[in-house]
Design a protein around this motif. Structure first.
Motif, PDB file in Angstrom:
ATOM      1  N   HIS A   1       0.559  -1.269   0.110  1.00  0.00           N
ATOM      2  CA  HIS A   1       0.108   0.013   0.149  1.00  0.00           C
ATOM      3  C   HIS A   1       1.093   0.922   0.168  1.00  0.00           C
ATOM      4  N   GLU A   2       2.084   1.350   0.704  1.00  0.00           N
ATOM      5  CA  GLU A   2       3.281   2.414   0.876  1.00  0.00           C
ATOM      6  C   GLU A   2       3.461   2.769  -0.455  1.00  0.00           C
TER       7      GLU A   2
ATOM      8  N   HIS B   1       1.607   4.553  -2.945  1.00  0.00           N
ATOM      9  CA  HIS B   1       1.663   5.751  -2.576  1.00  0.00           C
ATOM     10  C   HIS B   1       2.755   6.499  -2.795  1.00  0.00           C
TER      11      HIS B   1
ATOM     12  N   HIS C   1      -3.468  10.858   3.746  1.00  0.00           N
ATOM     13  CA  HIS C   1      -3.523  10.513   2.427  1.00  0.00           C
ATOM     14  C   HIS C   1      -5.254  11.134   2.188  1.00  0.00           C
TER      15      HIS C   1
ATOM     16  N   GLU D   1      -6.268   7.473  -1.291  1.00  0.00           N
ATOM     17  CA  GLU D   1      -6.362   5.842  -0.413  1.00  0.00           C
ATOM     18  C   GLU D   1      -6.847   4.512  -1.511  1.00  0.00           C
TER      19      GLU D   1
ATOM     20  N   ASN E   1      -2.490   7.042   7.661  1.00  0.00           N
ATOM     21  CA  ASN E   1      -4.179   6.760   7.517  1.00  0.00           C
ATOM     22  C   ASN E   1      -3.801   5.295   8.145  1.00  0.00           C
TER      23      ASN E   1
ATOM     24  N   ARG F   1      -8.386  -0.691   4.910  1.00  0.00           N
ATOM     25  CA  ARG F   1      -6.959  -0.637   4.752  1.00  0.00           C
ATOM     26  C   ARG F   1      -7.285  -2.253   3.392  1.00  0.00           C
TER      27      ARG F   1
HETATM   28 ZN   LIG Z   1      -2.473   5.193   2.238  1.00  0.00          ZN
END
Ligand SMILES: [Zn+2]
Length: 617
Positions: free
Chosen positions: A427-428, A431, A463, A468, A515, A525
């Motif tokens: 997930h990061e 980004h 974010h 997200e 987040n 998430r």
């Molecule tokens: Zn995020």
């Protein structure tokens, strides 16, 4: 090269992969000392009469000065003392050593974190969390022990409930208020006038042979005196563990039971590191009773006081000049990238100085290998390598600044396997790939000048919802092209376990910089993966969806370095052994200080772990 990297992962990540075999009992080091440890461990002379029992020679009472770690050089070694020949002399020695420790730590302001779970009885699972609370601050170990809080929102009802008449739970004075006070047995009056000391036995704690004493306050010696047992190591005669409570309590005051552990992090001293507290009746049908378990961790002893002392180092302009020595003018894009790197470096340095980030180390190599696997299999080629760092706190949290991905210790602890780790990191990484960089304002150094305890008010990497959603979508693509594509069922199980407990674990899921993984009791998430995999089934003992806290990451409380716990898997025998996201007692494996353990060079990668921990899943 790419294949080689993937192979390396197999070795590096062995400890992440054997989830089904992982124990729910893992602790900062899970080597519980059996009650009969003296019989099984090392040649502890079993002498009969404790009163005349001759303690081990104190030839090493003063550790070899050549072992001093650089960080510890400012700390004076305890004076050499003649070897004690009676238990009376041992008592005198550990009393003296305790006063020496109080003096040496008096100018320290370590970070103190307490994570507490209230418990309720579940017919199948036994005590399970019903709600939770989180406290983080810096503790002044000086004359008036104080605790400055990083978190400004205080839970006043909790304070009132836990402490009866007391309301200043987190302004910890030495009189036992709150969870961080049990760093010493008795700060002011630890002596023979106030206490009786009775030798009980010898016992090994980890590698360290100890003399065990029962400590009782003398009659009429005042309120809030230590009552319990202490373990004293038999070379320098330092207290290494305290277990008990304080007595007697004033009217309407409540003293917790505590198990307080110290580590030999610097030559000659054992430093308070972990405190486990537990209180109440957990049995079914008990109502209106306070029942909780709490872990208190102390770290950051070597941090500079306050954080504003080093303004000069914050104002220096480092990476910009370094990068431009190639005698080329920066293009606008290059300038933008250097600017962002400067912001990233500023944030990483500031968080490290505040005692919130571990210095770069072993654990980062494992995390970076997982990120690398995602990058390589997705043909991601970034202008700068992605770095990782470990946030030292318990709440489950990730965020990124520039090309640095930050993941919290607590989150690494509870993740069941490498695929789940890859999922939260993806997930990061998404980004970063999508260019969702929030950090550039932190390239201005004035933004780094704030007190440590206002870190959470001055830094933030949250974010907007659109970013997200985009990052989750991209993360899914990254995972599906990765070596983890076949293991996303495990990620689904983790998310289901998280969803099951999320409503009760608001504090653990409250993020402070990034987040949240779940909001208002709902997993947000990677929620697309939540339906993946089999249903959660507590009765399936080989289904480990999430681990207890404290099972994976070990922090050195002096220098904040993080490493993976080396714990042997322990078989799970009932659903109650799983304890997902739960607080458990500490049982650190005690060992004496060695220069090697404190050295700054990263330890070798655990290449033999693959052979030890089985095939994984
Ligand atoms: Zn995020």
């Amino acid at each position: 090269m790419r294949n080689w990297n993937l192979l390396l992962t197999a070795a590096l990540l062995a400890s992440m992969s054997a989830a089904a075999q992982q124990s729910a009992e893992q602790q900062p080091s899970a080597q519980p000392t059996a009650p009969d440890a003296t019989q099984t461990a090392q040649p502890a002379p079993q002498q009969a009469a404790p009163a005349t029992d001759q303690p081990a020679p104190a030839s090493q009472a003063t550790p070899d000065a050549s072992q001093s770690a650089p960080a510890a050089q400012a700390i004076p070694l305890p004076a050499a003392t003649p070897a004690p020949t009676t238990m009376d002399q041992v008592v005198n020695l550990f009393i003296e050593r305790e006063h020496g420790l109080i003096k040496v730590l008096a100018n320290r302001t370590p970070v103190v974190e307490t994570y507490l779970q209230n418990l309720t009885a579940d017919p199948q699972l036994g005590p399970v969390p019903s709600e939770d609370h989180y406290f983080l601050g810096r503790m002044d170990m000086g004359e008036t022990v104080d605790r400055k809080d990083y978190l400004k929102e205080q839970d006043t009802s909790m304070q009132a409930r836990l402490l009866g008449g007391f309301h200043k739970l987190y302004k910890v004075q030495y009189q036992p208020l709150g969870f961080s006070w049990m760093v010493y047995a008795d700060r002011t009056d630890f002596d023979r006038e106030h206490y009786d000391f009775r030798y009980a036995r010898r016992e090994f704690l980890g590698d360290v042979r100890c003399l065990v004493f029962d400590v009782t306050p003398k009659p009429k010696s005042g309120r809030g005196r230590f009552l319990g047992r202490i373990w004293v190591e038999d070379q320098g005669f330092n207290i290494v563990r305290l277990n008990g409570t304080y007595y007697p309590a004033a009217h309407n005051t409540y003293f917790f039971h505590m198990d307080s552990w110290r580590l030999n992090l610097i030559p000659g001293y054992w430093v308070p590191s972990f405190i486990y507290s537990e209180e109440g009746d957990f049995s079914a049908g008990v109502k209106n009773r306070m029942a909780f378990k709490a872990q208190t961790r102390i770290w950051g002893y070597d941090l500079k006081k306050g954080g504003k002392d080093d303004e000069l180092t914050n104002i220096r302009v480092d990476s910009v000049t370094d990068e431009s020595t190639n005698a080329q003018d920066a293009s606008p894009l290059q300038a933008e990238r250097v600017w962002q790197q400067q912001a990233e470096d500023n944030v990483v340095e500031r968080l490290t100085n505040a005692g919130l980030l571990a210095p770069e180390g072993d654990l980062d190599r494992i995390l970076q290998t997982v990120v690398n696997n995602l990058e390589v299999t997705n043909n991601i080629d970034l202008p700068r390598p992605v770095r990782t760092r470990v946030l030292l706190t318990s709440p489950l949290e990730t965020f990124s600044v520039g090309n640095t991905i930050v993941i919290s210790r607590g989150l690494i602890d509870v993740l069941p396997d490498e695929a789940s780790l890859a999922a939260v990191l993806s997930h990061e990484l998404a980004h970063i790939v999508l260019g969702h960089n929030l950090g550039s304002k932190y390239a201005f150094n004035d933004r780094m000048l704030f007190d440590d305890d206002s870190t959470y008010q001055n830094l933030g990497f949250k974010h907007i919802p659109e970013e997200e959603t985009a990052a989750d979508k991209k993360a899914l693509d990254l995972l599906k092209n990765s070596p983890y594509a076949q293991k996303l069922d495990n990620v689904g199980l983790f998310l289901k376990a998280l969803q099951l407990r999320a409503p009760q674990l608001g504090a653990l899921l409250t993020t402070h910089l990034g987040n949240p993984l779940a909001e208002n009791g709902q997993v947000v998430r990677l929620s697309a993966l939540e339906t993946q995999g089999p249903a959660l089934d507590n009765n399936k003992l080989d289904q480990i969806a999430a681990l207890p806290l404290g099972g994976r990451v070990k922090i050195n409380p002096w220098n904040d370095k993080a490493e993976m716990v080396k714990a042997a898997p322990v078989a799970i025998t009932s659903a109650r052994d799983k304890m997902p996201f739960e607080v458990t007692p500490f049982f650190p494996r005690l060992a004496r200080f060695t220069a090697a353990a404190a050295a700054t060079a990263p330890a070798p990668a655990p290449t033999t772990a693959a052979a030890n921990s089985g095939s994984g899943n």
